[in-house]
Design an enzyme around this catalytic site. Structure first.
Site, PDB file in Angstrom:
ATOM      1  N   LYS A 129       5.579  -2.155  34.942  1.00 29.51           N
ATOM      2  CA  LYS A 129       6.093  -3.631  35.185  1.00 29.51           C
ATOM      3  C   LYS A 129       6.586  -3.905  36.484  1.00 29.51           C
ATOM      4  O   LYS A 129       6.122  -4.952  37.028  1.00 29.51           O
ATOM      5  CB  LYS A 129       7.567  -3.685  34.297  1.00 29.51           C
ATOM      6  CG  LYS A 129       8.231  -4.779  34.321  1.00 29.51           C
ATOM      7  CD  LYS A 129       9.386  -5.032  35.462  1.00 29.51           C
ATOM      8  CE  LYS A 129      10.474  -3.738  35.427  1.00 29.51           C
ATOM      9  NZ  LYS A 129      11.403  -4.066  34.379  1.00 29.51           N
ATOM     10  N   GLU A 158      11.038 -11.229  33.371  1.00 30.58           N
ATOM     11  CA  GLU A 158      10.303 -10.461  34.283  1.00 30.58           C
ATOM     12  C   GLU A 158       8.626 -10.956  33.850  1.00 30.58           C
ATOM     13  O   GLU A 158       8.064 -11.228  35.002  1.00 30.58           O
ATOM     14  CB  GLU A 158      10.361  -8.990  33.932  1.00 30.58           C
ATOM     15  CG  GLU A 158      11.799  -8.555  34.461  1.00 30.58           C
ATOM     16  CD  GLU A 158      12.035  -7.171  34.165  1.00 30.58           C
ATOM     17  OE1 GLU A 158      13.099  -6.650  34.646  1.00 30.58           O
ATOM     18  OE2 GLU A 158      11.507  -6.481  33.212  1.00 30.58           O
ATOM     19  N   CYS A 217       9.246   3.907  29.615  1.00 21.07           N
ATOM     20  CA  CYS A 217       9.388   3.563  31.157  1.00 21.07           C
ATOM     21  C   CYS A 217       8.188   4.111  31.937  1.00 21.07           C
ATOM     22  O   CYS A 217       7.970   3.073  32.719  1.00 21.07           O
ATOM     23  CB  CYS A 217      10.806   4.444  31.622  1.00 21.07           C
ATOM     24  SG  CYS A 217      11.101   4.437  33.389  1.00 21.07           S
ATOM     25  N   CYS A 276       9.362   0.192  32.854  1.00 23.86           N
ATOM     26  CA  CYS A 276       9.840  -0.034  34.103  1.00 23.86           C
ATOM     27  C   CYS A 276       8.768   0.149  35.101  1.00 23.86           C
ATOM     28  O   CYS A 276       8.604  -0.671  36.099  1.00 23.86           O
ATOM     29  CB  CYS A 276      11.038   1.080  34.377  1.00 23.86           C
ATOM     30  SG  CYS A 276      11.943   1.734  33.188  1.00 23.86           S
ATOM     31  N   TYR A 315      15.617  -9.850  29.718  1.00 16.09           N
ATOM     32  CA  TYR A 315      15.084  -9.473  30.877  1.00 16.09           C
ATOM     33  C   TYR A 315      13.489  -9.287  31.069  1.00 16.09           C
ATOM     34  O   TYR A 315      12.817  -9.627  31.751  1.00 16.09           O
ATOM     35  CB  TYR A 315      15.820  -8.339  31.520  1.00 16.09           C
ATOM     36  CG  TYR A 315      15.356  -7.057  30.932  1.00 16.09           C
ATOM     37  CD1 TYR A 315      14.567  -6.152  31.533  1.00 16.09           C
ATOM     38  CD2 TYR A 315      16.020  -6.306  29.851  1.00 16.09           C
ATOM     39  CE1 TYR A 315      14.235  -4.863  31.084  1.00 16.09           C
ATOM     40  CE2 TYR A 315      15.749  -5.223  29.284  1.00 16.09           C
ATOM     41  CZ  TYR A 315      14.686  -4.424  29.786  1.00 16.09           C
ATOM     42  OH  TYR A 315      14.173  -3.240  29.265  1.00 16.09           O
ATOM     43  N   HIS A 361      24.562  -7.118  60.208  1.00 17.86           N
ATOM     44  CA  HIS A 361      24.081  -8.446  60.485  1.00 17.86           C
ATOM     45  C   HIS A 361      22.778  -8.392  61.140  1.00 17.86           C
ATOM     46  O   HIS A 361      22.404  -7.274  61.832  1.00 17.86           O
ATOM     47  CB  HIS A 361      25.169  -9.067  61.213  1.00 17.86           C
ATOM     48  CG  HIS A 361      24.711 -10.537  61.570  1.00 17.86           C
ATOM     49  ND1 HIS A 361      24.956 -11.382  60.795  1.00 17.86           N
ATOM     50  CD2 HIS A 361      24.262 -10.956  62.846  1.00 17.86           C
ATOM     51  CE1 HIS A 361      24.728 -12.691  61.397  1.00 17.86           C
ATOM     52  NE2 HIS A 361      24.221 -12.326  62.562  1.00 17.86           N
ATOM     53  N   GLU A 383      25.541  -8.942  53.734  1.00 16.23           N
ATOM     54  CA  GLU A 383      26.922  -8.917  54.286  1.00 16.23           C
ATOM     55  C   GLU A 383      27.632 -10.037  53.690  1.00 16.23           C
ATOM     56  O   GLU A 383      28.969  -9.920  53.797  1.00 16.23           O
ATOM     57  CB  GLU A 383      26.564  -9.083  55.861  1.00 16.23           C
ATOM     58  CG  GLU A 383      25.982 -10.620  56.250  1.00 16.23           C
ATOM     59  CD  GLU A 383      25.786 -10.588  57.673  1.00 16.23           C
ATOM     60  OE1 GLU A 383      26.711 -10.352  58.521  1.00 16.23           O
ATOM     61  OE2 GLU A 383      24.742 -11.459  58.127  1.00 16.23           O
ATOM     62  N   GLY A 439      12.768  -8.951  21.379  1.00 17.39           N
ATOM     63  CA  GLY A 439      13.705  -7.921  21.249  1.00 17.39           C
ATOM     64  C   GLY A 439      13.061  -6.510  20.869  1.00 17.39           C
ATOM     65  O   GLY A 439      11.741  -6.602  20.835  1.00 17.39           O
TER      66      GLY A 439
END
Ligand SMILES: Cc1cc2nc3c(=O)[nH]c(=O)nc-3n(C[C@H](O)[C@H](O)[C@H](O)COP(=O)(O)OP(=O)(O)OC[C@H]3O[C@@H](n4cnc5c(N)ncnc54)[C@H](O)[C@@H]3O)c2cc1C
Length: 455
Positions: free
Chosen positions: A51, A181, A43, A48, A177, A435, A440, A261
Protein backbone atom coordinates in the site's frame (compact mmCIF):
# COMPACT_ATOMS: atom_id res chain seq x y z
CA UNK A 1 11.36 -37.89 25.52
CA UNK A 2 9.49 -34.56 25.51
CA UNK A 3 5.75 -35.10 25.87
CA UNK A 4 5.00 -32.83 22.88
CA UNK A 5 6.55 -32.54 19.41
CA UNK A 6 7.05 -28.80 19.92
CA UNK A 7 7.06 -26.34 22.81
CA UNK A 8 5.17 -23.84 20.67
CA UNK A 9 3.13 -24.14 17.48
CA UNK A 10 2.29 -20.83 15.83
CA UNK A 11 -0.63 -20.74 13.38
CA UNK A 12 -0.11 -17.89 10.94
CA UNK A 13 3.11 -16.40 9.56
CA UNK A 14 2.12 -12.71 9.56
CA UNK A 15 3.41 -9.82 11.65
CA UNK A 16 2.44 -11.37 14.99
CA UNK A 17 3.17 -15.01 14.21
CA UNK A 18 6.62 -14.41 12.76
CA UNK A 19 7.68 -12.20 15.67
CA UNK A 20 6.44 -14.66 18.30
CA UNK A 21 8.06 -17.67 16.59
CA UNK A 22 11.35 -15.88 16.11
CA UNK A 23 11.63 -14.54 19.66
CA UNK A 24 10.45 -17.78 21.29
CA UNK A 25 12.96 -19.80 19.23
CA UNK A 26 15.64 -17.27 20.19
CA UNK A 27 14.83 -17.95 23.85
CA UNK A 28 15.47 -21.64 23.17
CA UNK A 29 11.93 -22.95 22.64
CA UNK A 30 11.29 -25.70 20.06
CA UNK A 31 9.02 -23.78 17.70
CA UNK A 32 7.07 -24.63 14.55
CA UNK A 33 5.10 -22.09 12.53
CA UNK A 34 2.60 -22.72 9.72
CA UNK A 35 1.48 -20.28 7.04
CA UNK A 36 -1.27 -21.08 4.54
CA UNK A 37 -0.40 -18.38 2.05
CA UNK A 38 2.80 -16.32 2.04
CA UNK A 39 5.13 -15.51 4.93
CA UNK A 40 4.88 -11.87 5.99
CA UNK A 41 1.09 -11.96 6.19
CA UNK A 42 -1.26 -9.08 5.50
CA UNK A 43 1.21 -6.30 6.25
CA UNK A 44 3.95 -7.47 3.92
CA UNK A 45 1.98 -9.22 1.19
CA UNK A 46 -1.30 -7.30 0.87
CA UNK A 47 -1.32 -4.48 3.41
CA UNK A 48 0.98 -1.79 4.81
CA UNK A 49 4.03 -2.31 2.60
CA UNK A 50 2.55 -2.69 -0.91
CA UNK A 51 0.00 0.00 0.00
CA UNK A 52 2.72 2.49 0.95
CA UNK A 53 4.62 1.72 -2.27
CA UNK A 54 1.46 2.55 -4.23
CA UNK A 55 1.02 5.74 -2.20
CA UNK A 56 4.53 6.83 -3.18
CA UNK A 57 3.73 6.07 -6.82
CA UNK A 58 0.53 8.10 -6.68
CA UNK A 59 2.24 11.14 -5.21
CA UNK A 60 4.58 11.68 -8.18
CA UNK A 61 1.62 13.06 -10.09
CA UNK A 62 1.51 16.09 -7.76
CA UNK A 63 5.28 16.31 -7.49
CA UNK A 64 5.59 16.75 -11.28
CA UNK A 65 2.93 19.47 -11.22
CA UNK A 66 4.48 21.22 -8.20
CA UNK A 67 7.93 21.22 -9.82
CA UNK A 68 6.82 23.86 -12.34
CA UNK A 69 6.53 26.48 -9.57
CA UNK A 70 10.20 25.87 -8.82
CA UNK A 71 11.40 26.52 -12.36
CA UNK A 72 11.35 22.95 -13.65
CA UNK A 73 9.89 21.96 -16.96
CA UNK A 74 8.91 18.33 -16.76
CA UNK A 75 8.25 16.50 -20.02
CA UNK A 76 5.06 14.59 -20.62
CA UNK A 77 4.72 12.16 -17.70
CA UNK A 78 3.44 8.68 -18.47
CA UNK A 79 2.51 6.05 -15.96
CA UNK A 80 2.56 2.27 -16.35
CA UNK A 81 0.36 0.37 -13.89
CA UNK A 82 1.80 -3.03 -14.93
CA UNK A 83 5.29 -1.59 -14.43
CA UNK A 84 4.42 -0.44 -10.92
CA UNK A 85 2.77 -3.73 -9.98
CA UNK A 86 5.72 -5.77 -11.29
CA UNK A 87 8.20 -3.64 -9.30
CA UNK A 88 6.03 -3.91 -6.19
CA UNK A 89 5.70 -7.70 -6.57
CA UNK A 90 9.46 -8.09 -6.88
CA UNK A 91 9.99 -6.17 -3.64
CA UNK A 92 7.30 -8.15 -1.83
CA UNK A 93 8.90 -11.44 -2.96
CA UNK A 94 12.22 -10.20 -1.57
CA UNK A 95 10.62 -9.31 1.76
CA UNK A 96 8.86 -12.66 1.96
CA UNK A 97 12.24 -14.37 1.58
CA UNK A 98 13.64 -12.25 4.41
CA UNK A 99 10.76 -13.25 6.70
CA UNK A 100 11.35 -16.95 6.03
CA UNK A 101 15.07 -16.54 6.63
CA UNK A 102 14.49 -14.70 9.93
CA UNK A 103 12.53 -17.72 11.11
CA UNK A 104 14.95 -20.41 9.95
CA UNK A 105 17.94 -18.43 11.26
CA UNK A 106 16.25 -18.29 14.66
CA UNK A 107 15.83 -22.08 14.59
CA UNK A 108 12.05 -22.24 14.06
CA UNK A 109 10.60 -24.98 11.87
CA UNK A 110 8.92 -23.24 8.92
CA UNK A 111 5.88 -25.06 7.50
CA UNK A 112 3.60 -24.27 4.57
CA UNK A 113 -0.09 -25.12 4.68
CA UNK A 114 -3.33 -24.49 6.48
CA UNK A 115 -3.19 -25.56 10.11
CA UNK A 116 -6.25 -26.49 12.15
CA UNK A 117 -6.67 -27.53 15.76
CA UNK A 118 -7.91 -31.04 16.53
CA UNK A 119 -7.75 -30.37 20.27
CA UNK A 120 -5.97 -28.00 22.63
CA UNK A 121 -2.54 -29.60 21.98
CA UNK A 122 -2.90 -31.10 18.50
CA UNK A 123 -2.48 -29.31 15.18
CA UNK A 124 -3.38 -30.91 11.86
CA UNK A 125 -1.42 -29.78 8.83
CA UNK A 126 -1.72 -31.54 5.46
CA UNK A 127 -3.35 -34.50 7.21
CA UNK A 128 -0.42 -34.87 9.63
CA UNK A 129 -0.93 -34.42 13.36
CA UNK A 130 1.67 -32.70 15.50
CA UNK A 131 1.47 -31.79 19.15
CA UNK A 132 2.61 -28.73 21.03
CA UNK A 133 2.58 -27.68 24.65
CA UNK A 134 1.45 -24.15 23.70
CA UNK A 135 -0.46 -22.94 20.66
CA UNK A 136 -0.39 -19.37 19.41
CA UNK A 137 -3.23 -18.34 17.09
CA UNK A 138 -2.00 -15.50 14.87
CA UNK A 139 -4.31 -15.93 11.90
CA UNK A 140 -5.08 -12.24 11.34
CA UNK A 141 -8.21 -10.91 9.67
CA UNK A 142 -9.77 -10.71 6.24
CA UNK A 143 -11.68 -8.12 4.23
CA UNK A 144 -15.46 -8.40 4.32
CA UNK A 145 -17.76 -7.08 1.61
CA UNK A 146 -21.16 -5.56 2.38
CA UNK A 147 -23.97 -8.12 2.41
CA UNK A 148 -25.77 -6.68 -0.62
CA UNK A 149 -26.76 -8.17 -3.98
CA UNK A 150 -23.91 -7.97 -6.47
CA UNK A 151 -21.21 -7.72 -3.78
CA UNK A 152 -19.29 -10.44 -5.67
CA UNK A 153 -18.71 -7.87 -8.43
CA UNK A 154 -16.64 -5.74 -6.06
CA UNK A 155 -12.98 -6.23 -5.34
CA UNK A 156 -11.34 -5.70 -1.95
CA UNK A 157 -7.89 -4.34 -1.14
CA UNK A 158 -6.53 -7.88 -1.71
CA UNK A 159 -7.37 -7.78 -5.41
CA UNK A 160 -6.61 -4.07 -5.81
CA UNK A 161 -2.92 -4.93 -5.59
CA UNK A 162 -3.17 -7.25 -8.59
CA UNK A 163 -5.50 -5.55 -11.08
CA UNK A 164 -4.35 -6.14 -14.65
CA UNK A 165 -5.03 -2.49 -15.54
CA UNK A 166 -5.70 0.74 -13.72
CA UNK A 167 -9.48 1.27 -13.89
CA UNK A 168 -10.53 4.47 -15.63
CA UNK A 169 -13.30 5.03 -13.05
CA UNK A 170 -13.45 3.40 -9.63
CA UNK A 171 -15.99 3.61 -6.83
CA UNK A 172 -14.48 2.99 -3.40
CA UNK A 173 -17.05 2.00 -0.77
CA UNK A 174 -16.20 2.71 2.87
CA UNK A 175 -14.93 5.56 5.00
CA UNK A 176 -12.16 3.94 7.03
CA UNK A 177 -8.44 4.26 6.55
CA UNK A 178 -8.15 1.66 3.81
CA UNK A 179 -10.92 3.34 1.76
CA UNK A 180 -9.26 6.78 2.13
CA UNK A 181 -5.84 5.41 1.23
CA UNK A 182 -6.97 3.59 -1.90
CA UNK A 183 -9.10 6.53 -3.05
CA UNK A 184 -5.91 8.63 -2.88
CA UNK A 185 -3.84 6.00 -4.67
CA UNK A 186 -6.26 5.59 -7.59
CA UNK A 187 -6.84 9.34 -7.83
CA UNK A 188 -3.12 10.11 -7.86
CA UNK A 189 -2.51 7.51 -10.55
CA UNK A 190 -5.10 9.09 -12.80
CA UNK A 191 -8.37 7.22 -12.23
CA UNK A 192 -11.66 9.02 -11.70
CA UNK A 193 -12.51 8.19 -8.09
CA UNK A 194 -15.77 8.33 -6.17
CA UNK A 195 -15.48 7.61 -2.45
CA UNK A 196 -18.86 6.66 -1.03
CA UNK A 197 -19.46 6.26 2.68
CA UNK A 198 -22.67 5.80 4.61
CA UNK A 199 -21.56 7.99 7.53
CA UNK A 200 -21.58 11.78 7.62
CA UNK A 201 -17.78 12.17 7.69
CA UNK A 202 -14.81 9.94 6.83
CA UNK A 203 -12.65 8.16 9.42
CA UNK A 204 -15.12 7.32 12.16
CA UNK A 205 -13.43 7.39 15.56
CA UNK A 206 -10.90 10.07 14.57
CA UNK A 207 -10.98 13.65 15.84
CA UNK A 208 -13.85 15.64 14.34
CA UNK A 209 -11.60 18.40 12.93
CA UNK A 210 -9.41 15.77 11.26
CA UNK A 211 -12.44 14.10 9.68
CA UNK A 212 -13.77 17.37 8.36
CA UNK A 213 -10.40 18.59 7.10
CA UNK A 214 -9.54 15.38 5.25
CA UNK A 215 -12.95 15.38 3.55
CA UNK A 216 -12.31 18.91 2.24
CA UNK A 217 -8.76 18.22 1.12
CA UNK A 218 -9.45 15.04 -0.81
CA UNK A 219 -12.27 16.73 -2.69
CA UNK A 220 -9.91 19.55 -3.62
CA UNK A 221 -7.68 16.88 -5.14
CA UNK A 222 -10.48 15.71 -7.38
CA UNK A 223 -11.98 12.77 -5.46
CA UNK A 224 -15.76 12.84 -5.59
CA UNK A 225 -16.98 12.31 -2.03
CA UNK A 226 -20.47 10.92 -1.52
CA UNK A 227 -21.51 10.85 2.15
CA UNK A 228 -24.60 9.46 3.86
CA UNK A 229 -24.76 6.83 1.12
CA UNK A 230 -25.41 3.21 2.10
CA UNK A 231 -24.90 0.89 -0.89
CA UNK A 232 -27.98 -1.25 -1.63
CA UNK A 233 -26.73 -3.28 -4.61
CA UNK A 234 -24.11 -3.50 -7.31
CA UNK A 235 -25.11 -4.32 -10.89
CA UNK A 236 -23.27 -5.14 -14.06
CA UNK A 237 -24.55 -3.01 -16.92
CA UNK A 238 -22.88 -3.91 -20.18
CA UNK A 239 -19.19 -3.20 -19.76
CA UNK A 240 -19.56 -1.17 -16.58
CA UNK A 241 -20.68 -1.52 -12.99
CA UNK A 242 -23.27 0.52 -11.16
CA UNK A 243 -23.49 1.02 -7.41
CA UNK A 244 -27.05 1.79 -6.36
CA UNK A 245 -27.53 3.37 -2.95
CA UNK A 246 -30.49 3.05 -0.60
CA UNK A 247 -31.67 6.59 -1.39
CA UNK A 248 -31.65 5.88 -5.15
CA UNK A 249 -28.36 7.60 -5.96
CA UNK A 250 -26.16 5.72 -8.43
CA UNK A 251 -22.49 5.69 -9.37
CA UNK A 252 -21.22 4.19 -12.63
CA UNK A 253 -17.68 2.82 -12.57
CA UNK A 254 -15.35 0.33 -14.23
CA UNK A 255 -14.41 -1.18 -10.88
CA UNK A 256 -15.90 -1.14 -7.39
CA UNK A 257 -13.70 -1.63 -4.34
CA UNK A 258 -15.30 -2.57 -1.04
CA UNK A 259 -13.27 -1.27 1.90
CA UNK A 260 -16.12 -1.90 4.28
CA UNK A 261 -14.38 -3.63 7.15
CA UNK A 262 -12.33 -6.62 8.22
CA UNK A 263 -13.22 -9.67 10.29
CA UNK A 264 -10.98 -11.83 12.50
CA UNK A 265 -9.94 -15.16 10.92
CA UNK A 266 -11.41 -17.53 13.49
CA UNK A 267 -13.70 -19.70 11.35
CA UNK A 268 -12.80 -23.25 10.38
CA UNK A 269 -9.56 -23.56 12.32
CA UNK A 270 -10.83 -25.83 15.08
CA UNK A 271 -11.04 -23.27 17.85
CA UNK A 272 -14.38 -24.74 18.93
CA UNK A 273 -12.84 -28.25 19.08
CA UNK A 274 -10.18 -26.90 21.38
CA UNK A 275 -12.74 -25.08 23.56
CA UNK A 276 -11.53 -21.55 22.77
CA UNK A 277 -14.16 -18.87 23.48
CA UNK A 278 -14.81 -16.18 20.92
CA UNK A 279 -15.96 -12.63 21.67
CA UNK A 280 -19.19 -11.22 20.16
CA UNK A 281 -17.30 -9.78 17.21
CA UNK A 282 -15.92 -13.25 16.36
CA UNK A 283 -12.42 -12.47 17.67
CA UNK A 284 -10.50 -14.78 20.00
CA UNK A 285 -11.25 -13.45 23.48
CA UNK A 286 -7.96 -12.96 25.35
CA UNK A 287 -6.76 -11.48 28.61
CA UNK A 288 -4.01 -8.87 28.96
CA UNK A 289 -1.40 -11.64 28.57
CA UNK A 290 -3.01 -12.64 25.24
CA UNK A 291 -4.18 -15.89 26.83
CA UNK A 292 -7.47 -17.36 25.56
CA UNK A 293 -10.10 -19.19 27.62
CA UNK A 294 -7.96 -22.34 27.21
CA UNK A 295 -4.85 -22.11 29.39
CA UNK A 296 -2.28 -23.26 26.78
CA UNK A 297 -3.77 -21.39 23.80
CA UNK A 298 -2.84 -17.78 23.17
CA UNK A 299 -3.74 -15.34 20.40
CA UNK A 300 -2.15 -12.12 19.15
CA UNK A 301 -2.76 -9.60 16.40
CA UNK A 302 -5.84 -8.92 14.31
CA UNK A 303 -7.45 -12.24 15.24
CA UNK A 304 -8.03 -10.71 18.68
CA UNK A 305 -9.44 -7.47 17.21
CA UNK A 306 -7.84 -5.21 19.82
CA UNK A 307 -5.86 -2.55 17.93
CA UNK A 308 -5.47 -3.87 14.39
CA UNK A 309 -2.09 -2.53 13.41
CA UNK A 310 1.18 -4.24 12.59
CA UNK A 311 3.29 -2.72 15.38
CA UNK A 312 0.61 -3.72 17.89
CA UNK A 313 0.55 -7.34 16.65
CA UNK A 314 4.33 -7.34 16.93
CA UNK A 315 4.30 -5.89 20.47
CA UNK A 316 1.71 -8.44 21.62
CA UNK A 317 3.71 -11.28 20.05
CA UNK A 318 6.99 -10.15 21.53
CA UNK A 319 5.44 -9.76 24.97
CA UNK A 320 3.94 -13.26 24.68
CA UNK A 321 7.28 -14.84 23.73
CA UNK A 322 9.25 -12.97 26.43
CA UNK A 323 6.68 -13.91 29.06
CA UNK A 324 6.53 -17.61 28.26
CA UNK A 325 10.07 -18.35 27.10
CA UNK A 326 12.30 -15.45 28.17
CA UNK A 327 11.40 -15.24 31.87
CA UNK A 328 10.56 -11.57 31.24
CA UNK A 329 6.84 -11.10 31.91
CA UNK A 330 5.55 -8.38 29.58
CA UNK A 331 2.19 -7.05 28.46
CA UNK A 332 1.50 -5.01 25.35
CA UNK A 333 0.34 -1.51 26.22
CA UNK A 334 -2.58 -0.49 24.01
CA UNK A 335 -2.76 3.10 25.25
CA UNK A 336 -1.52 6.02 23.16
CA UNK A 337 -0.80 3.92 20.07
CA UNK A 338 0.04 6.38 17.31
CA UNK A 339 -1.46 5.59 13.93
CA UNK A 340 -1.62 6.97 10.44
CA UNK A 341 -3.77 7.08 7.36
CA UNK A 342 -1.67 7.28 4.21
CA UNK A 343 -4.30 9.22 2.37
CA UNK A 344 -3.33 12.26 0.34
CA UNK A 345 -2.78 14.40 2.34
CA UNK A 346 -1.87 11.98 5.10
CA UNK A 347 -3.34 11.85 8.58
CA UNK A 348 -1.69 10.85 11.83
CA UNK A 349 -2.80 10.94 15.45
CA UNK A 350 -1.77 9.86 18.90
CA UNK A 351 -3.81 9.91 22.07
CA UNK A 352 -7.32 11.20 22.56
CA UNK A 353 -9.48 13.03 20.08
CA UNK A 354 -11.26 16.13 21.38
CA UNK A 355 -14.53 14.18 21.42
CA UNK A 356 -13.06 11.21 23.34
CA UNK A 357 -11.32 13.48 25.83
CA UNK A 358 -14.59 15.27 26.60
CA UNK A 359 -16.42 11.91 26.76
CA UNK A 360 -13.85 10.72 29.31
CA UNK A 361 -14.67 13.74 31.45
CA UNK A 362 -11.66 15.95 30.76
CA UNK A 363 -12.05 19.68 30.56
CA UNK A 364 -9.97 20.37 27.50
CA UNK A 365 -8.08 23.24 25.98
CA UNK A 366 -7.80 23.01 22.22
CA UNK A 367 -4.87 24.36 20.22
CA UNK A 368 -5.38 24.27 16.48
CA UNK A 369 -3.70 25.68 13.43
CA UNK A 370 -4.53 25.45 9.75
CA UNK A 371 -1.99 26.74 7.23
CA UNK A 372 -0.58 26.37 3.77
CA UNK A 373 2.86 24.73 3.93
CA UNK A 374 5.87 26.76 2.75
CA UNK A 375 6.39 24.40 -0.21
CA UNK A 376 3.05 25.37 -1.63
CA UNK A 377 3.81 29.10 -1.73
CA UNK A 378 5.79 28.51 -4.94
CA UNK A 379 4.00 25.37 -6.12
CA UNK A 380 0.71 27.26 -5.91
CA UNK A 381 -1.05 24.16 -4.65
CA UNK A 382 -4.15 24.79 -2.56
CA UNK A 383 -3.44 22.23 0.15
CA UNK A 384 -3.85 23.03 3.81
CA UNK A 385 -2.24 21.39 6.82
CA UNK A 386 -4.14 20.91 10.07
CA UNK A 387 -2.49 20.46 13.45
CA UNK A 388 -4.29 20.12 16.73
CA UNK A 389 -3.42 19.50 20.36
CA UNK A 390 -5.94 18.37 22.94
CA UNK A 391 -4.78 19.44 26.41
CA UNK A 392 -6.17 18.59 29.83
CA UNK A 393 -7.00 21.99 31.34
CA UNK A 394 -6.51 20.74 34.89
CA UNK A 395 -3.06 19.12 34.61
CA UNK A 396 -1.77 20.79 31.39
CA UNK A 397 -1.00 17.27 30.07
CA UNK A 398 -1.22 16.85 26.29
CA UNK A 399 -3.87 14.19 25.78
CA UNK A 400 -3.78 14.01 22.00
CA UNK A 401 -1.94 15.30 18.93
CA UNK A 402 -3.54 15.23 15.49
CA UNK A 403 -2.32 16.20 12.07
CA UNK A 404 -3.48 16.20 8.46
CA UNK A 405 -0.72 17.13 6.04
CA UNK A 406 2.49 16.05 4.36
CA UNK A 407 4.62 13.67 6.44
CA UNK A 408 2.06 13.62 9.26
CA UNK A 409 3.12 10.15 10.40
CA UNK A 410 6.81 11.08 10.48
CA UNK A 411 5.99 14.04 12.74
CA UNK A 412 3.47 12.35 15.03
CA UNK A 413 5.82 9.40 15.68
CA UNK A 414 8.12 11.75 17.61
CA UNK A 415 5.26 13.39 19.49
CA UNK A 416 4.04 9.91 20.50
CA UNK A 417 7.11 9.54 22.71
CA UNK A 418 6.48 12.89 24.37
CA UNK A 419 2.82 12.06 24.99
CA UNK A 420 3.73 8.64 26.34
CA UNK A 421 6.11 10.35 28.76
CA UNK A 422 3.23 12.54 29.96
CA UNK A 423 4.42 15.78 28.34
CA UNK A 424 2.55 18.93 29.35
CA UNK A 425 1.64 21.77 27.07
CA UNK A 426 4.27 23.83 28.92
CA UNK A 427 6.90 21.29 27.73
CA UNK A 428 5.75 21.76 24.15
CA UNK A 429 5.95 25.55 24.64
CA UNK A 430 9.47 25.31 26.11
CA UNK A 431 10.70 23.23 23.16
CA UNK A 432 12.55 25.19 20.51
CA UNK A 433 11.23 24.49 17.03
CA UNK A 434 13.19 23.45 13.95
CA UNK A 435 12.84 26.19 11.39
CA UNK A 436 11.51 26.26 8.74
CA UNK A 437 9.36 23.15 9.10
CA UNK A 438 5.69 22.35 9.43
CA UNK A 439 6.47 20.37 12.59
CA UNK A 440 7.55 23.51 14.48
CA UNK A 441 3.89 24.57 14.54
CA UNK A 442 3.32 21.88 17.17
CA UNK A 443 5.59 23.81 19.57
CA UNK A 444 4.45 27.32 18.68
CA UNK A 445 0.67 27.15 19.17
CA UNK A 446 0.11 29.59 22.02
CA UNK A 447 -3.58 30.45 22.11
CA UNK A 448 -6.33 27.98 22.92
CA UNK A 449 -9.13 28.16 20.37
CA UNK A 450 -11.90 26.63 22.45
CA UNK A 451 -11.65 27.55 26.11
CA UNK A 452 -12.44 24.78 28.54
CA UNK A 453 -16.03 25.08 29.74
CA UNK A 454 -16.51 27.17 32.90
CA UNK A 455 -16.70 25.31 36.23
C1 LIG B 1 -4.80 -2.77 2.91
C2 LIG B 1 -4.23 -2.78 4.30
C3 LIG B 1 -3.37 -1.79 4.69
C4 LIG B 1 -2.85 -1.79 5.96
N1 LIG B 1 -2.01 -0.79 6.31
C5 LIG B 1 -1.45 -0.76 7.55
C6 LIG B 1 -0.54 0.25 7.91
O1 LIG B 1 -0.24 1.14 7.11
N2 LIG B 1 0.00 0.20 9.15
C7 LIG B 1 -0.33 -0.77 10.05
O2 LIG B 1 0.21 -0.78 11.16
N3 LIG B 1 -1.21 -1.75 9.74
C8 LIG B 1 -1.78 -1.76 8.50
N4 LIG B 1 -2.65 -2.76 8.18
C9 LIG B 1 -3.02 -3.76 9.21
C10 LIG B 1 -1.94 -4.81 9.35
O3 LIG B 1 -1.68 -5.39 8.09
C11 LIG B 1 -2.39 -5.88 10.34
O4 LIG B 1 -2.76 -5.25 11.55
C12 LIG B 1 -1.30 -6.90 10.63
O5 LIG B 1 -0.89 -7.54 9.45
C13 LIG B 1 -1.82 -7.93 11.64
O6 LIG B 1 -0.87 -8.93 11.82
P1 LIG B 1 -1.34 -10.40 12.25
O7 LIG B 1 -0.09 -11.17 12.49
O8 LIG B 1 -2.33 -10.33 13.31
O9 LIG B 1 -2.12 -10.98 10.99
P2 LIG B 1 -1.69 -11.16 9.48
O10 LIG B 1 -0.55 -10.29 9.12
O11 LIG B 1 -2.94 -11.01 8.72
O12 LIG B 1 -1.17 -12.65 9.41
C14 LIG B 1 -2.01 -13.73 9.59
C15 LIG B 1 -1.49 -14.85 8.73
O13 LIG B 1 -2.11 -16.07 9.13
C16 LIG B 1 -2.31 -16.86 7.99
N5 LIG B 1 -3.34 -17.86 8.32
C17 LIG B 1 -4.65 -17.66 8.59
N6 LIG B 1 -5.25 -18.82 8.91
C18 LIG B 1 -4.29 -19.77 8.85
C19 LIG B 1 -4.28 -21.18 9.09
N7 LIG B 1 -5.38 -21.82 9.48
N8 LIG B 1 -3.12 -21.86 8.92
C20 LIG B 1 -1.98 -21.21 8.54
N9 LIG B 1 -1.93 -19.89 8.29
C21 LIG B 1 -3.06 -19.18 8.46
C22 LIG B 1 -2.73 -15.85 6.93
O14 LIG B 1 -2.50 -16.36 5.62
C23 LIG B 1 -1.82 -14.68 7.26
O15 LIG B 1 -0.62 -14.70 6.51
C24 LIG B 1 -3.19 -2.82 6.89
C25 LIG B 1 -4.07 -3.83 6.49
C26 LIG B 1 -4.59 -3.82 5.22
C27 LIG B 1 -5.54 -4.90 4.81
Amino acid sequence: MAPFDHDLFVIGGGSGGVRAARIAAGHGARVAVAEQSRYGGTCVIRGCIPKKLLVYAAHFHEDFADAAGYGWTVGEARFSWPGLIAAKDKEIARLEGIYRKLLTDAGAKVLDGRATLADAHTVVLDGKRVTAETILVATGGRAVKPAIPGAELAITSDEAFHLADLPRRIAVLGGGYIACEFAGIFNGLGAEVTLAYRGEALLRGFDGDVRQHLGEEIQRKGIKLVLGAAPARIEKRGGELAVIFGDGREIAADAVMAATGRHPNTAGIGLEAAGVKLAKDGAVAVDEWSRSSVANIYAVGDVTNRVNLTPVAIKEAHAFADTLYGRRPAKADHRNVAHAVFSQPSVSCVGLSEEDARREGFEVKIFRTRFRALKHTLSGRQEFTLMKLVVDAASDRVLGAHMVGAEAAEIIQGLAIAIRCGARKADFDATVGIHPTAAEEFVTMRTAVAPAPAH
